[in-house]
Scaffold this motif. Structure first.
Motif, short mmCIF file in Angstrom:
data_model
loop_
_atom_site.label_atom_id
_atom_site.label_comp_id
_atom_site.label_asym_id
_atom_site.label_seq_id
_atom_site.Cartn_x
_atom_site.Cartn_y
_atom_site.Cartn_z
N MET A 1 9.00 96.60 88.95
CA MET A 1 10.33 96.75 89.73
C MET A 1 11.40 95.82 89.25
O MET A 1 11.17 94.63 89.59
CB MET A 1 10.22 97.12 90.94
N ALA A 2 12.51 96.26 88.89
CA ALA A 2 13.92 95.16 88.79
C ALA A 2 14.01 94.41 90.24
O ALA A 2 14.10 95.09 91.22
CB ALA A 2 15.01 95.83 88.12
N SER A 3 14.18 93.15 90.18
CA SER A 3 14.46 92.54 91.34
C SER A 3 15.02 91.01 90.72
O SER A 3 14.71 90.33 89.52
CB SER A 3 13.47 92.21 92.07
N ASP A 29 8.54 87.84 85.89
CA ASP A 29 8.24 88.17 84.74
C ASP A 29 9.12 87.27 83.81
O ASP A 29 8.82 86.81 82.60
CB ASP A 29 9.09 89.66 84.27
N GLN A 83 18.62 93.49 84.80
CA GLN A 83 19.01 94.92 84.39
C GLN A 83 17.93 95.68 83.54
O GLN A 83 17.97 96.72 83.38
CB GLN A 83 20.36 94.87 83.67
N SER A 84 17.21 94.60 82.69
CA SER A 84 16.33 95.23 81.82
C SER A 84 15.09 95.78 82.68
O SER A 84 14.08 96.11 81.94
CB SER A 84 16.01 94.03 80.76
N GLY A 85 14.95 95.73 83.81
CA GLY A 85 13.56 96.06 84.72
C GLY A 85 12.89 95.02 85.05
O GLY A 85 11.67 95.13 85.47
N ARG A 86 13.13 93.63 84.66
CA ARG A 86 11.95 92.73 84.96
C ARG A 86 12.38 91.90 86.32
O ARG A 86 13.34 91.98 86.97
CB ARG A 86 12.51 91.42 83.84
N ARG A 87 11.29 91.37 86.63
CA ARG A 87 11.18 90.47 87.83
C ARG A 87 11.65 89.10 87.80
O ARG A 87 11.13 88.33 86.95
CB ARG A 87 9.89 90.37 88.59
N CYS A 110 23.93 91.63 91.03
CA CYS A 110 22.73 92.46 91.18
C CYS A 110 23.02 93.45 92.23
O CYS A 110 22.52 94.87 92.21
CB CYS A 110 21.57 91.68 91.21
N ILE A 115 20.40 96.57 92.32
CA ILE A 115 19.03 95.99 92.11
C ILE A 115 18.91 95.17 93.27
O ILE A 115 19.61 94.37 93.88
CB ILE A 115 19.37 94.91 90.81
#
Length: 263
Positions: A1-3, A29, A83-87, A110, A115
């Motif tokens: 999950m993006a954060s 990530d 925004q690309s979905g990474r932690r 964010c 996000i």
């Protein structure tokens, strides 16, 4: 999950990082780091295999670059990764919310994009200063300003408490393209401070130790000698109290107290 979480790694290499901050770095990530030296950078790289060094966005060599652009590029790199979905973790030495605009900018951006983003505190240079100088700021109180902001605006220091001026090596510098000030600008600051402090008043130039094998720099000098002193971007100016605390007799009377009750 993006954060996005921006963490503080403390000032002293490895020893001052919190368990939470270290865990965030290890499980991210991607980590964007801004460290004071190569030793600290390598420590972060040892915690995570995917680390981006934010130092690359500063001016290189003879390049002249406004730091506003640098900070925007740092912020955008972190936001785009989230925004690309990474932690995403932003690892900043000291406290990520103290004299560090990028973490604040990235978290706000964010959050506006929906996000999840937050900040984890860290040990700051101010925390180290009180410990290294053996001062309890609660005894007299303290005021804290960025040095140039103190010069540019009508701040009123209280000579009965400790005064901290941060980034003293940049005092009066407003181009955001240089990392040093001039003797003439420091002389202006001395003249400004002399409204409240005698020129012979002892002040302290302080730099926290980044490595365990180093000692903090504690240089005591007269206020009038400040323009000729050695300093770098990590130097903080401490101006100790020049006056004793004065009792507020009116308030004490309203509380049914006297100065003797506070002894």
């Amino acid at each position: 999950m993006a954060s996005l979480v921006c963490v503080g790694t403390g000032i002293g290499l490895a020893g001052q990082i919190s368990v939470r901050a270290k865990s965030h770095i290890e499980h991210a990530d991607i980590v964007f780091s801004l460290m004071p030296d190569g030793f600290a950078q390598r420590y972060i790289e040892g915690l995570n295999a995917n680390v981006v060094n934010l130092q690359q966005f500063y001016a290189q060599g003879d390049e002249i670059k406004n730091r506003r652009l640098t900070y925007e590029q740092m912020t955008q790199a972190m936001v785009e990764a989230a925004q690309s979905g990474r932690r995403v973790v932003g690892a900043f030495y000291g406290h990520p919310g103290v004299f560090a605009c990028v973490p604040h900018m990235a978290i706000r951006r964010c959050t506006a994009l929906g996000i999840e983003a937050w900040m984890e505190p860290g040990i700051s240079a101010e925390d180290c200063l009180w410990a290294d100088l053996g001062i309890d700021p609660a005894q007299s109180g303290h005021q804290s300003f960025e040095a140039s902001q103190f010069m540019f605006f009508r701040h009123q220091p209280a000579p009965c408490c400790h005064l901290l001026l941060w980034q003293i090596a940049l005092a009066g510098e407003n181009t955001l393209t240089r990392f040093h000030t001039s003797r003439d600008r420091l002389q202006v600051l001395v003249k400004q401070l002399s409204q409240w402090y005698p020129l012979e008043h002892e002040v302290v130039l302080y730099e926290a130790a980044f490595l365990p094998v180093h000692e903090p720099r504690i240089c005591r000098l007269a206020l009038k000698d400040l323009p000729d002193a050695e300093m770098d971007p990590a130097t903080t100016l401490l101006v100790p109290p020049a006056q004793k605390l004065e009792h507020n007799l009116e308030v004490l009377a309203m509380l049914g107290l006297t100065p003797a009750d506070l002894a």
